[in-house]
Design a protein around this motif. Sequence first.
Motif: not given
Length: 277
Positions: A259-274
């Motif tokens: 939740a914190v990661f998505s709020r900060a980056t606009g994407v989920s951790p798995s989406e960011y990794r992709q």
Amino acid sequence: MSQLKLHTSDFFFTDNHAVTVEDRLPQPIFPIHTHDFYELVIVLRGNGLHIVNDVPYYITCGDLFYINANDRHGYESVDSLELNNILYCPDRLNLLSDWPSLLPGDESHQDQRYWRLSVQGMSEIRPVIDTLTKECMKSDRLSVQLSESLFLQLSLLLKRYRHPPNSYQLADGQLLDLLMLALHSGISKSFRMEDFCQQHSLSPRSIQALFKQHTGVSVSHYLRQLRLCKAMAMLRQKTSHISEISSECGFEDSNYFSAVFSRATGVSPSEYRQRFR
């Protein structure tokens, strides 16, 4: 799309100059780029995200980077960020000195080129950089030589006052330096401000006010950004499960981390990794 590259001829006053200063007051968002010169990046105030060779660093006053030619770096999410950028060409340096020990170069791992400067160190380098800024804009022979002498003095001071961000090698640091070290060391484990203040006989309110004055952000926000930067780097470089990354970055609950990661980056951790696959 080709990557932006900056050239020596666009920044140095003459071909005889080995060093020049480019202040960024403030530093705007700037895309990933390379250059054919080397650079010292000293953070004066404010904060932001510094991306170096795909590794994110949350930066604030006192951070020091040695950027080599052809390193890829840029700035994101800047907030009143101000920098001293000291550009230099090693092949133009004429003074006899142990430059490799002063300026971590191409043979140095990236981790060896990111440091913190103590409060005292930041105070002592300021007048040297101010004088260097004036001298490097003159073309006479004495000014060129003086510029290099000032750069040597600056390099020596940086080596004296720099310390690894997460190491307690700083023996005589002020309380703000010690707090910074504690925060960098506390990325992967629990950090309690109450324990730190009790250890050093401090008022939590006073040290937190001093920290915000120095960095522009609260202690909790700074630590959270450090943890998120480490998570971003791990997501880019490792195949560890997201729950393992969450734990290594100091988040006890992986759902909260997401939740914190998505709020900060606009994407989920798995989406960011992709994005980096």
